[in-house]
Design an enzyme around this catalytic site. Structure first.
Site, PDB file in Angstrom:
ATOM      1  N   CYS A  88       4.915   5.548   4.987  1.00 15.50           N
ATOM      2  CA  CYS A  88       3.491   5.699   5.257  1.00 15.50           C
ATOM      3  C   CYS A  88       3.041   6.968   4.548  1.00 15.50           C
ATOM      4  CB  CYS A  88       3.200   5.727   6.758  1.00 15.50           C
ATOM      5  SG  CYS A  88       3.872   7.147   7.635  1.00 15.50           S
ATOM      6  N   ARG A  89       2.100   7.661   5.087  1.00 17.70           N
ATOM      7  CA  ARG A  89       1.618   8.889   4.454  1.00 17.70           C
ATOM      8  C   ARG A  89       2.589  10.037   4.703  1.00 17.70           C
ATOM      9  NH1 ARG A  89      -1.122  13.014   6.477  1.00 17.70           N
ATOM     10  NH2 ARG A  89      -2.222  14.371   5.051  1.00 17.70           N
TER      11      ARG A  89
END
Length: 129
Positions: A88-89
């Site tokens: 993800c981020r």
């Protein structure tokens, strides 16, 4: 009252996000260097960020299945033995996704160490649609 309910819901989501561990007991980490050594076709790279984040840039070859859409879209990944590399981020959503995937019977899940932020920080290639 409607505004109050939205505020309470937002606070609950933020507290849940803060309490969710960044790592998952169900996966190991893989570095970007080791990911690049894997042969194409031996794994599926899964980006669990939002569609908007994905549109702004993603790791080449990644499939976007946002965390919120996992219950509906996870069956697209039919082979539960296939190696899945999840990112993800920054790691929080990936941990949630990995835990959910494991609960659904996926066995070979790996977390991309440092997620998208580290990938970009290291100057690695990024794709856009």
């Amino acid at each position: 009252m409607n505004t109050f309910k939205r505020l309470i819901t937002s606070i609950s989501i933020m507290i849940s996000a803060l309490l969710t561990p960044v790592s998952s007991a169900y996966s190991t980490n893989i570095s970007a260097e080791d990911l690049n050594k894997l042969e194409d076709g031996n794994y599926v790279l899964v980006d669990v960020r939002t569609a908007k984040e994905y549109q702004q840039g993603y790791i080449p070859g990644a499939v976007n299945i946002p965390l919120q859409a996992l219950p509906e879209r996870l069956p697209q990944l039919k082979d539960k033995e296939q190696k899945l590399v999840v990112y993800c981020r920054s790691g929080r959503r990936a941990a949630k996704a990995i835990n959910y995937m494991h609960e659904q019977g996926y066995k070979n899940i790996v977390h991309l160490e440092g997620d998208y932020l580290k990938w970009v920080e290291q100057g690695r290639p990024v794709s856009t649609p």
